[in-house]
Design a protein around this motif. Structure first.
Motif, PDB file in Angstrom:
ATOM      1  N   MET A 189      13.028   6.996   5.260  1.00  0.00           N
ATOM      2  CA  MET A 189      11.581   6.765   5.352  1.00  0.00           C
ATOM      3  C   MET A 189      11.230   5.319   5.022  1.00  0.00           C
ATOM      4  O   MET A 189      10.376   4.711   5.665  1.00  0.00           O
ATOM      5  CB  MET A 189      10.834   7.715   4.401  1.00  0.00           C
ATOM      6  N   GLU A 229       2.388   8.859  -3.606  1.00  0.00           N
ATOM      7  CA  GLU A 229       2.109  10.188  -4.156  1.00  0.00           C
ATOM      8  C   GLU A 229       0.967  10.876  -3.418  1.00  0.00           C
ATOM      9  O   GLU A 229       0.944  12.101  -3.290  1.00  0.00           O
ATOM     10  CB  GLU A 229       1.782  10.091  -5.648  1.00  0.00           C
ATOM     11  N   ASN A 230      -0.015  10.106  -2.980  1.00  0.00           N
ATOM     12  CA  ASN A 230      -1.074  10.701  -2.169  1.00  0.00           C
ATOM     13  C   ASN A 230      -0.651  10.816  -0.703  1.00  0.00           C
ATOM     14  O   ASN A 230      -0.956  11.793  -0.034  1.00  0.00           O
ATOM     15  CB  ASN A 230      -2.349   9.851  -2.237  1.00  0.00           C
ATOM     16  N   LEU A 231       0.046   9.795  -0.227  1.00  0.00           N
ATOM     17  CA  LEU A 231       0.389   9.739   1.193  1.00  0.00           C
ATOM     18  C   LEU A 231       1.384  10.831   1.598  1.00  0.00           C
ATOM     19  O   LEU A 231       1.495  11.161   2.781  1.00  0.00           O
ATOM     20  CB  LEU A 231       0.969   8.362   1.538  1.00  0.00           C
ATOM     21  N   LYS A 232       2.097  11.363   0.625  1.00  0.00           N
ATOM     22  CA  LYS A 232       3.110  12.375   0.953  1.00  0.00           C
ATOM     23  C   LYS A 232       2.518  13.561   1.722  1.00  0.00           C
ATOM     24  O   LYS A 232       3.203  14.215   2.486  1.00  0.00           O
ATOM     25  CB  LYS A 232       3.824  12.860  -0.305  1.00  0.00           C
ATOM     26  N   TYR A 233       1.222  13.822   1.509  1.00  0.00           N
ATOM     27  CA  TYR A 233       0.594  14.953   2.192  1.00  0.00           C
ATOM     28  C   TYR A 233       0.491  14.752   3.699  1.00  0.00           C
ATOM     29  O   TYR A 233       0.201  15.683   4.439  1.00  0.00           O
ATOM     30  CB  TYR A 233      -0.795  15.217   1.611  1.00  0.00           C
ATOM     31  N   LEU A 234       0.722  13.539   4.156  1.00  0.00           N
ATOM     32  CA  LEU A 234       0.627  13.264   5.591  1.00  0.00           C
ATOM     33  C   LEU A 234       1.873  13.719   6.333  1.00  0.00           C
ATOM     34  O   LEU A 234       1.850  13.907   7.545  1.00  0.00           O
ATOM     35  CB  LEU A 234       0.421  11.765   5.818  1.00  0.00           C
ATOM     36  N   TRP A 235       2.968  13.856   5.605  1.00  0.00           N
ATOM     37  CA  TRP A 235       4.210  14.250   6.252  1.00  0.00           C
ATOM     38  C   TRP A 235       4.552  15.697   5.883  1.00  0.00           C
ATOM     39  O   TRP A 235       3.987  16.223   4.904  1.00  0.00           O
ATOM     40  CB  TRP A 235       5.337  13.298   5.834  1.00  0.00           C
ATOM     41  N   CYS A 267       2.566   1.804  -3.301  1.00  0.00           N
ATOM     42  CA  CYS A 267       1.653   2.104  -4.411  1.00  0.00           C
ATOM     43  C   CYS A 267       1.118   3.531  -4.320  1.00  0.00           C
ATOM     44  O   CYS A 267       0.815   4.153  -5.327  1.00  0.00           O
ATOM     45  CB  CYS A 267       0.458   1.150  -4.374  1.00  0.00           C
ATOM     46  N   HIS A 268       0.961   4.021  -3.108  1.00  0.00           N
ATOM     47  CA  HIS A 268       0.203   5.249  -2.898  1.00  0.00           C
ATOM     48  C   HIS A 268       1.020   6.428  -2.420  1.00  0.00           C
ATOM     49  O   HIS A 268       0.449   7.414  -1.965  1.00  0.00           O
ATOM     50  CB  HIS A 268      -0.913   4.983  -1.870  1.00  0.00           C
ATOM     51  N   HIS A 296       9.394   2.754   7.449  1.00  0.00           N
ATOM     52  CA  HIS A 296       8.127   2.110   7.089  1.00  0.00           C
ATOM     53  C   HIS A 296       8.237   0.595   7.114  1.00  0.00           C
ATOM     54  O   HIS A 296       7.361  -0.098   7.646  1.00  0.00           O
ATOM     55  CB  HIS A 296       7.638   2.567   5.715  1.00  0.00           C
ATOM     56  N   PHE A 347       0.810  -1.223   0.000  1.00  0.00           N
ATOM     57  CA  PHE A 347       0.000   0.000   0.000  1.00  0.00           C
ATOM     58  C   PHE A 347       0.847   1.279   0.000  1.00  0.00           C
ATOM     59  O   PHE A 347       0.657   2.179  -0.811  1.00  0.00           O
ATOM     60  CB  PHE A 347      -0.960  -0.015   1.187  1.00  0.00           C
TER      61      PHE A 347
END
Lengths: 211, 211
Positions: A193, A176-182, A173-174, A197, A170
DNA sequence: TGATAAACTAACTAAATAGTTGATTAAATT
DNA sequence: AATTTAATCAACTATTTAGTTAGTTTATCA
């Protein structure tokens, strides 16, 4: 690039090398858009040969797609063969398997992405069966061994194996979207990182199955 | 469909209803192929109005895509607002959150798929930030509360939250490939299979965070 | 060294695709 | 009822796309 440079880059006429270059480029493009979204010109543009070579060697876009999948699945199955789960304690075997998957996912994000597309766009018709069973069955076996040995909690091994792979892929794969969490600028694929992870994921998976 | 039936289906000229029909069709097609792979004619074909209406109301394929995302994200945020995590024990709060996600994923497989595409094809530029933060922050808060209360094991809340969502959506995103793991003909989206999966997933997630 | 087969290309084609134009029809308003 | 406004469509266009054709270049081997 001048005509001379181009000539030097190609160096010799090497069919195998050309096929590999095409497959590499195609894998990246198919990972971006699946069979449907990939553009043959984009693939050709990434190689240093013309688009015609694609059709010369692989007949059609679909033929190229199949060749990409075949190679990717083959590689993955080879990697899995190297892990010995017979003569190891279930906890250790599971740890090895997870580590191998995390490593595969972090090294080649193309594979999980391509298979995601393959499921959605083609309903898994090309390599779904072979790829899926070879990926999950080892994990299922280890989970069942661990339950039989009283080390793992009671659970449905298949559903649990699916969730384990979900956790492994996950993040990769993701990202690019998850980057906004950091904090802005954090590179989710930096060594630091990824280590963090992978670490957290192994611990979480182990905690999720241990008694 | 006869011209008469078509007329009856449309009934009145209702702009809002037409927009909704277009958005519904577009959501399905974008979930199948992303912005790149979706075909405007396929979207129009699913509605009972002509393709022109799409451009009339949404200007371009990209405009339609943005509208689809906006609606999907809005819905999801609304659904999350209803869950009370303030006045509940962390374990119970986490259970509620997971149940809500599983329900959302099982009810609308489009959303996780669209966001997968959004990340890969558009690098999360459209709604990545809003969607991602609103989805994860509640879980992170609950995990931290649970750790502070000494109920949950020590972990990185962000990475763990990512893995939790991964577990919630993976089965519903990939069922077309995963079907090969069960006897041929098994419907992974049948009530029975979904219940089993949701059950197993909740138990696994809880086990993965409890001390 | 010259013939042959394989590697490769430029320039094209037919079909599909996003998007437009200009007219038509139904509802709302005067 | 007449006028206006919004909703709808049929038929079109420019562009992109997968795929082809007919030929050229390079290595190899007799």
């Amino acid at each position: 690039m001048s005509p001379l440079d181009k000539k030097m880059a190609v160096a010799t006429r090497d069919a195998e090398a050309t096929k590999i270059r095409i497959l590499d480029a195609a894998e990246e493009e198919f990972a971006k858009g699946g069979l449907l979204g990939a553009r043959t010109e984009a693939i050709a543009g990434k190689t240093d040969v013309t688009k015609c070579m694609m059709f010369y060697y692989f007949k059609s876009k679909e033929g190229l797609y199949q060749a990409v999948l075949e190679r990717a699945v083959g590689r993955h199955i080879e990697a899995l063969k190297k892990i010995d789960i017979q003569n190891t304690k279930p906890e250790d075997a599971l740890r090895s398997l997870i580590a191998a998957f995390l490593e595969a996912a972090e090294h080649n994000q193309n594979l999980p992405r391509i298979f995601f597309y393959e499921g959605i766009q083609n309903k898994g018709k090309y390599y779904g069966q072979l790829a899926t069973t070879s990926i999950y069955m080892q994990i299922v076996a280890v989970l069942e061994k661990g339950m039989a040995a009283g080390k793992f909690r009671k659970m449905d091994a298949m559903h649990t194996a699916v969730n384990i792979i979900g956790m492994c892929v996950f993040y990769y794969c993701h990202f690019e979207n998850l980057k906004y969490l950091w904090p802005s600028g954090t590179d989710l694929l930096s060594r630091k990182m990824k280590d963090k992870h992978n670490d957290q994921t192994i611990e979480q998976i182990m905690a999720s199955v241990m008694k």
